[in-house]
Design a protein around this motif. Structure first.
Motif, short mmCIF file in Angstrom:
data_model
loop_
_atom_site.label_atom_id
_atom_site.label_comp_id
_atom_site.label_asym_id
_atom_site.label_seq_id
_atom_site.Cartn_x
_atom_site.Cartn_y
_atom_site.Cartn_z
N GLU A 1 37.48 28.43 35.61
CA GLU A 1 37.93 29.50 35.76
C GLU A 1 37.25 30.36 36.30
N ILE A 2 36.03 30.58 35.83
CA ILE A 2 34.97 31.58 36.17
C ILE A 2 34.37 31.16 37.76
N HIS A 3 34.56 29.97 38.03
CA HIS A 3 33.92 29.48 39.36
C HIS A 3 35.46 29.77 40.32
N ALA A 4 36.35 29.81 39.72
CA ALA A 4 37.63 30.25 40.70
C ALA A 4 37.45 31.49 41.18
N TYR B 1 40.18 34.59 45.41
CA TYR B 1 39.65 35.65 44.40
C TYR B 1 38.58 36.20 45.21
N ALA B 2 37.47 35.63 45.75
CA ALA B 2 36.49 36.27 46.15
C ALA B 2 36.03 37.40 45.76
N ILE B 3 35.52 37.52 44.42
CA ILE B 3 34.96 38.51 43.69
C ILE B 3 33.88 39.10 44.02
N GLU B 4 33.20 38.33 44.80
CA GLU B 4 31.96 39.15 45.72
C GLU B 4 32.31 40.36 46.40
N THR C 1 42.44 32.95 32.60
CA THR C 1 42.67 32.66 33.90
C THR C 1 41.81 33.63 34.81
N PRO C 2 41.50 33.34 35.94
CA PRO C 2 40.76 34.47 36.95
C PRO C 2 41.13 35.80 36.50
N VAL C 3 42.39 36.10 36.64
CA VAL C 3 42.99 37.31 36.57
C VAL C 3 42.59 37.90 35.33
N ASP C 4 42.73 36.99 34.21
CA ASP C 4 42.32 37.59 32.83
C ASP C 4 40.90 38.00 32.78
N LEU C 5 40.11 37.32 33.63
CA LEU C 5 38.64 37.54 33.29
C LEU C 5 38.34 38.81 34.44
N MET C 6 39.25 38.93 35.55
CA MET C 6 39.05 40.24 36.34
C MET C 6 39.35 41.48 35.23
#
Length: 169
Positions: free
Chosen positions: A61-64, A70-73, A155-160
């Protein structure tokens, strides 16, 4: 064959038109994260991620977060290879006895001020492993934790959302 071709020509297009995307949750949270990072970290938050003994569900999920969706960068969050370059430490999994010393050394190598984020149920409270001969349990049993992100895996959204909460506090 001709019958199939006639059926295709007379039926026409039966799919629905593509929906126009609205501002989704990921985008809204990302913009909030970017605003807080610009204000608090001068535009860039560097995170060192450590797997302290997880099943790799959280890592997926972190890699996602770095994939094109998601492109968190683009919001100023960067994952770094060295703890010496990190502002925050993101830890997953229950801390295995074999990773205890490595996690402490990684934490000690980070420059201050430093923050620790425990991601996933195992990192937050030891999960189903708890404390045993092979596990120290939760990350907070080894190093101080500032933020916990629940979920198995989050999930990636939870991480964000967890990163947004960390940046608010």
């Amino acid at each position: 064959m001709i019958r199939s071709f006639i059926k295709i020509m007379t039926t026409g297009i039966v799919t629905e038109p593509e929906a126009v995307p609205v501002e989704d949750l990921e985008e809204q949270v990302g913009i909030e994260i970017k605003t807080m990072i610009d204000r608090r970290f001068a535009g860039s938050l560097a995170i060192r991620q450590v797997d302290a003994g997880s099943c790799n569900g959280c890592e997926l999920e972190i890699h996602a977060l770095n994939n094109p969706y998601y492109a968190i960068e683009r919001f100023g969050v960067h994952f770094v290879a060295s703890p010496r370059h990190a502002d925050a430490l993101l830890v997953t999994g229950p801390v295995s006895r074999h990773m205890e010393a490595a996690l402490r050394r990684t934490f000690d190598a980070m420059p201050g001020p430093r923050w620790v984020v425990a991601a996933g149920a195992c990192a937050c409270d030891g999960g189903e492993f708890g404390i045993s001969y092979a596990s120290c349990g939760a990350v907070e049993n080894v190093i101080p934790v500032d933020v916990k992100i629940a979920g198995c895996p989050p999930t990636p959204v939870d991480l964000m959302l967890g990163l947004r909460g960390f940046l608010r506090g």
